[in-house]
Design a protein around this motif. Structure first.
Motif, PDB file in Angstrom:
ATOM      1  N   UNK A   1       0.862  -1.183   0.000  1.00 43.63           N
ATOM      2  CA  UNK A   1       0.000   0.000   0.000  1.00 43.63           C
ATOM      3  C   UNK A   1       0.893   1.226   0.000  1.00 43.63           C
ATOM      4  N   UNK A   2       0.511   2.240  -0.782  1.00 42.14           N
ATOM      5  CA  UNK A   2       1.307   3.470  -0.824  1.00 42.14           C
ATOM      6  C   UNK A   2       0.401   4.667  -0.555  1.00 42.14           C
ATOM      7  N   UNK A   3       1.002   5.703   0.019  1.00 43.74           N
ATOM      8  CA  UNK A   3       0.293   6.961   0.246  1.00 43.74           C
ATOM      9  C   UNK A   3       1.047   8.053  -0.499  1.00 43.74           C
TER      10      UNK A   3
ATOM     11  N   UNK B   1       6.377  -3.293   2.421  1.00 38.19           N
ATOM     12  CA  UNK B   1       4.979  -3.318   1.967  1.00 38.19           C
ATOM     13  C   UNK B   1       4.315  -1.944   1.987  1.00 38.19           C
ATOM     14  N   UNK B   2       4.797  -1.040   2.847  1.00 36.31           N
ATOM     15  CA  UNK B   2       4.158   0.276   2.941  1.00 36.31           C
ATOM     16  C   UNK B   2       5.137   1.371   2.538  1.00 36.31           C
TER      17      UNK B   2
ATOM     18  N   UNK C   1      -3.350   5.238  -1.798  1.00 40.90           N
ATOM     19  CA  UNK C   1      -4.021   6.324  -1.080  1.00 40.90           C
ATOM     20  C   UNK C   1      -3.464   7.635  -1.622  1.00 40.90           C
ATOM     21  N   UNK C   2      -4.351   8.538  -2.017  1.00 35.37           N
ATOM     22  CA  UNK C   2      -3.908   9.832  -2.557  1.00 35.37           C
ATOM     23  C   UNK C   2      -4.463  10.926  -1.662  1.00 35.37           C
TER      24      UNK C   2
ATOM     25  N   UNK D   1      -0.430   6.167 -10.920  1.00 33.12           N
ATOM     26  CA  UNK D   1      -0.262   5.423  -9.672  1.00 33.12           C
ATOM     27  C   UNK D   1      -1.057   4.113  -9.735  1.00 33.12           C
ATOM     28  N   UNK D   2      -2.267   4.184 -10.285  1.00 34.14           N
ATOM     29  CA  UNK D   2      -3.087   2.980 -10.422  1.00 34.14           C
ATOM     30  C   UNK D   2      -2.403   1.945 -11.315  1.00 34.14           C
TER      31      UNK D   2
END
Length: 697
Positions: free
Chosen positions: A326-328, A379-380, A401-402, A416-417
């Protein structure tokens, strides 16, 4: 703040021809002018509706004309001459059986002088006023007529136009389009009767040529049933396209991430606070979506300080529980770094590493982080747009997450997607601290789900807002000194100068020097957009540690900065800022236990808009109320930035005034797509032509 959605399933409409090619009766040059009005085909002419109307269906005697009221009179020219007294003018003396009027033209052509020679019969349209020599009209509209020539049978429409496109030419083109391109009504007659609405062809004919019995004023306020029918049709087209986009997304595959409640429960147990009811509700909605095999597309909106980051952290941990990444992504280095520090503090005790990726990191560190992300060892991750650059591979990406998503371009968000696995679409969570009014969400966000954080965590100190004139600046500086000597800290935000970043920087540097001289006992820091990222980070770190007492800044501190000890915010030239910005900036204080104050310094005279904005921010602290005011003042196009996004703006419907129609159109869109897909094609083709796919943005 449009959000990226999957391309809408476009109706089977042929793309519009290039404007320069024209169509029968419209050559390339005329087509080019029409293109500036977003007219590319005869069907577009039919939907190009008047701004207002003029009543040329009746004549008024000069003696009966009231000053300031537009009237049409029929007169005979007595004399026509060019005068040179001070300014060259064409002056025409004309009469009817009841009186006399002087017609004055400052700008005129020689053929106008011939047209208005003595003895000519004219119909003049304009406003009478009292002049030095009696009644006069300045630049009336003039048309030579023969005696007894019949009057028009309908009000005269005045259309939006562009240079080189005369009203008379537009009227002729629109009249031809109406005659030769029949419009079909797609609404069931029973529904129209229930709503007391005319058919679409009748509504269009009436709007382009209202009979004299219809008041021009009633037509212009757009409350007439003919306008209601048009607005409903426009809203229906938009809702159908957005629902199609939603359905196209639901047809895609996404990694199912069931909630194992291991890491998420551990985080909740070690946080020094309990979730609010709104946070718990929002996370439950997100967790349910993440467990689905279809890509989540959810907007998490909440006021400043409502706890969006904590909800995002729980969502990211749900991905990690399933062994996925997961990325922010945040729009600025300052905001991204704040998120990174907060997430690291929360997750380090759980043994979870958070990677940090930004353009300012040293090449070696950056390459090492990129390699570990590509290998799935981390992972993050949190970062700026550096996350979407080509070398960054995220093979296990399941959630993106944006934050402050409206600040990213459409391509950046879609990039990003595309970092996910082939054949899979990662779940998307967009966060925004600019609350969206309900009618706007219904109209522009019909393709995604919305979670709302509508309560603040307990213990947040209310912020007192003060409006102070610029000439009382010395008192404000003393207020800053007093607050800092008591151990508090302050922000001093410099005026927004949209047209020049360099000028904004100069103002920030001047404010820094002024405050350094006025407050020698305090340490003053400066951050602005042109500082190198490591300098920005060092200044922010010093401010967080209270080694800097006053932070002079441009709007780079608008979002994400969290310093509980800062209790005073001063915004210079507050009248130059938008409402959302003022609310965001004010939210930088009130984060600790101390009484917090936001001082809005303003210069006079204030524009009407400036006065309305300052009144709204002074009277309200609820972000949702402020958002409604912002929508009212700015209009939907500016509010959501739709002009830049490709989302078709509503041309005729008003989101606040027409909220019941938005509700009706949303329900109609669902039943139309289910029961009459062909009809849905016709409605979207009529309004968007080949452009329905623009809704993908």
């Amino acid at each position: 703040m449009p959000v990226p959605v999957e391309p809408a399933a476009a109706p089977p409409a042929a793309p519009r021809k290039p404007a320069q090619r024209g169509w029968p009766g419209v050559g390339p040059q005329l087509a080019e002018r029409l293109a500036k009005l977003d007219i590319f085909a005869p069907a577009d002419l039919i939907l190009h509706l008047p701004l207002r109307y003029e009543d040329e269906t009746r004549l008024t005697r000069l003696a009966d004309a009231r000053p300031g009221v537009p009237v049409q009179c029929e007169v005979e020219v007595q004399s026509c001459e060019i005068t040179h007294g001070g300014r060259r003018q064409l002056v025409v003396r004309a009469t009817d059986a009841s009186g006399e009027v002087m017609l004055r033209f400052v700008h005129f052509y020689p053929n106008q002088q011939k047209q208005m020679a003595a003895g000519a019969r004219l119909r003049i349209f304009g406003e009478l006023r009292d002049g030095f020599f009696g009644a006069e009209m300045i630049h009336p509209r003039v048309r030579p007529v023969a005696a007894g020539e019949p009057l028009p049978e309908s009000l005269t429409p005045i259309y939006p136009t562009t240079a080189g496109m005369a009203q008379s030419a537009l009227r002729k083109l629109i009249g031809g389009a109406l005659r030769h391109n029949p419009v079909h009504d797609d609404l069931p007659e029973t529904l129209r009767q229930r709503l007391h609405l005319p058919s679409l062809p009748d509504a269009l004919r009436l709007l382009h040529a209202p009979p004299p019995s219809v008041s021009a004023l009633d037509m212009e306020d757009r409350g007439h049933p003919a306008w209601q029918r048009i607005k409903l049709d426009e809203l229906l087209a938009q809702q159908i396209s957005l629902r199609r986009a939603y359905a196209a997304r639901r047809a895609k595959n996404a990694p199912a991430l069931p909630l194992h409640d291991t890491l998420t429960r551990s985080l909740l147990e070690q946080l020094p606070f309990a979730l609010t009811g709104a946070q718990s509700r929002a996370f439950a909605e997100i967790a349910r979506d993440l467990a689905s095999p279809h890509p989540m597309q959810r907007l998490l909106q909440g006021d400043v300080g409502s706890g969006k980051t904590c909800v995002a952290a729980l969502a990211m941990l749900q991905a990690a529980e399933n062994g996925r990444q997961a990325v922010l992504m945040a729009p600025t280095e300052i905001l991204a770094e704040q998120h990174y520090r907060k997430l690291s503090d929360w997750l380090a005790p759980l043994g979870i590493e958070v990677a940090w990726l930004s353009g300012s990191r040293r090449k070696k560190e950056r390459e090492a982080t990129v390699a570990r992300l590509a290998g799935g060892q981390v992972l993050l991750a949190v970062g700026t747009h550096a996350l979407i650059e080509d070398p960054v591979a995220l093979p296990l990406l399941a959630l993106a997450v944006v934050d402050e998503q409206h600040r990213f371009g459409v391509r950046q968000r879609l990039a990003l997607r595309e970092k996910g696995q082939a054949g899979e679409s990662p779940h998307m969570l967009m966060m925004s601290a600019t609350p969206i009014p309900r009618t706007l969400a219904m109209s522009y966000y019909a393709d995604l789900d919305v979670s709302v954080l509508d309560e603040l965590p307990p213990g947040r100190t209310p912020i007192v807002t003060k409006l102070i004139k610029d000439e009382r600046r010395d008192e404000v500086i003393q207020r800053v000194r007093d607050a800092c000597l008591q151990g508090r800290q302050a922000y001093w935000v410099c005026p927004l100068i949209e047209e020049s970043e360099a000028l904004q920087l100069k103002t920030a540097e001047e404010s820094f020097e002024m405050l350094s001289a006025a407050l020698p006992e305090l340490t003053i820091g400066l951050v602005h957009g042109r500082l190198k990222n490591d300098q920005k980070s060092a200044t922010m770190a010093a401010f967080i540690a209270n080694q800097v007492q006053v932070l002079v800044a441009t709007t780079v501190i608008e979002v994400g900065v969290d310093v509980p000890n800062a209790s005073l915010m001063v915004i210079e030239h507050a009248e130059r800022f938008g409402l959302a910005q003022l609310h965001q900036l004010r939210g930088r204080v009130g984060r600790g236990v101390h009484e917090s104050v936001c001082i809005l310094l303003f210069a006079q005279p204030l524009s009407q808009t400036g006065r309305e904005r300052l009144k709204a921010i002074y009277e309200h602290t609820d972000g949702f109320v402020i958002a409604r005011e912002d929508l009212r003042i700015r209009g939907p196009g500016e509010f959501i930035g739709a002009r830049q996004s490709g989302v078709p703006l509503l041309r005729y419907a008003d989101l606040e005034a027409d909220a019941p129609l938005v509700e009706l159109a949303r329900d109609l869109a669902e039943s139309t797509l289910r029961d009459a897909p062909q009809l849905a094609d016709e409605v979207t083709r009529r309004w968007f032509g080949g452009r329905a796919s623009l809704l993908k943005a």
